[in-house]
Design a protein around this motif. Sequence first.
Motif: not given
Length: 315
Positions: A185, A187, A191-192, A196
Amino acid sequence: MHSSLRILVTGGAGFIGSHLCEELLRRGHDVLCIDNFYTGTRNNVAGLLANPNFELMRHDVTFPLYVEVDRIFNLACPASPVHYQFDPVQTTKTSVHGAINMLGLAKRRRARILQASTSEVYGDPEIHPQPESYWGNVNPLGLRSCYDEGKRCAETLFFDYHRQHNLEIKVARIFNTYGPRMHPNDGRVVSNFIIQALRGEDITIYGDGQQTRSFCYVDDMVDGLLRLMESPADCTGPVNLGNPVETTIRQLAERIIALTGSRSKLIAKPLPADDPRRRCPDISLARRELDWEPRCMLDDGLMRTIEYFRATLSA
């Protein structure tokens, strides 16, 4: 590196720190890992706890530390906007008081110390790619300033300790790094996008997606940090460590969709404040002084990172 040394890694339970601890142990050193677990996790170093040469201590670098060590890697500081903007005063304290405390320890022990600085010291750069000689274009009053200016001040302290106390210092300016154990998490764009894509959610791109980043796989970054730490004493840095290959955010999103086999769609949102348009290191100094450059290709690194997050999400 010399025969077995006792090495302190601050922020050692974090993303890059945990990989660094692992590699130092593999090379036969004793590792003291300290972390306040603000963004680092015990999970990241769980595989190291059984190793008799590894010690984990909960400690915040804004308080002094009295230990016997030969080398210090100072990595402690939340590094993603989500985390460093949550408590900006503490972020600046971590960079500044943390540097003072670790430099004080290095001075007492005559230990060599490396500072994990950041490409953010260049701000929103007007020179491209960024060489170490560039002083940067930084907003001192913005939402990101706690991190940017904290890291700039830490560099100042390192060089003043070097000049005033003849301390052996190394300063690495780290550019975007990714890989397993990234905070899910935080941001950050890699990783985002991966999370997703794996969840089949829309992938959010800020602006037109033409802004660029350069992505360095974590194993390459650890290799660079170790080479810098062991370089000759006159190689103080700062040295840029990062991948000189630029990728647009849109290209990155499309690669991740392809590699995950996801059906996610791309959705545009407005750009956040002070978000740099381009970010790319000039690594000619690292090539020359450290014989270092990234080796891991983007697709290979992304696949390893995707596998990590796939396992994490299904756990």
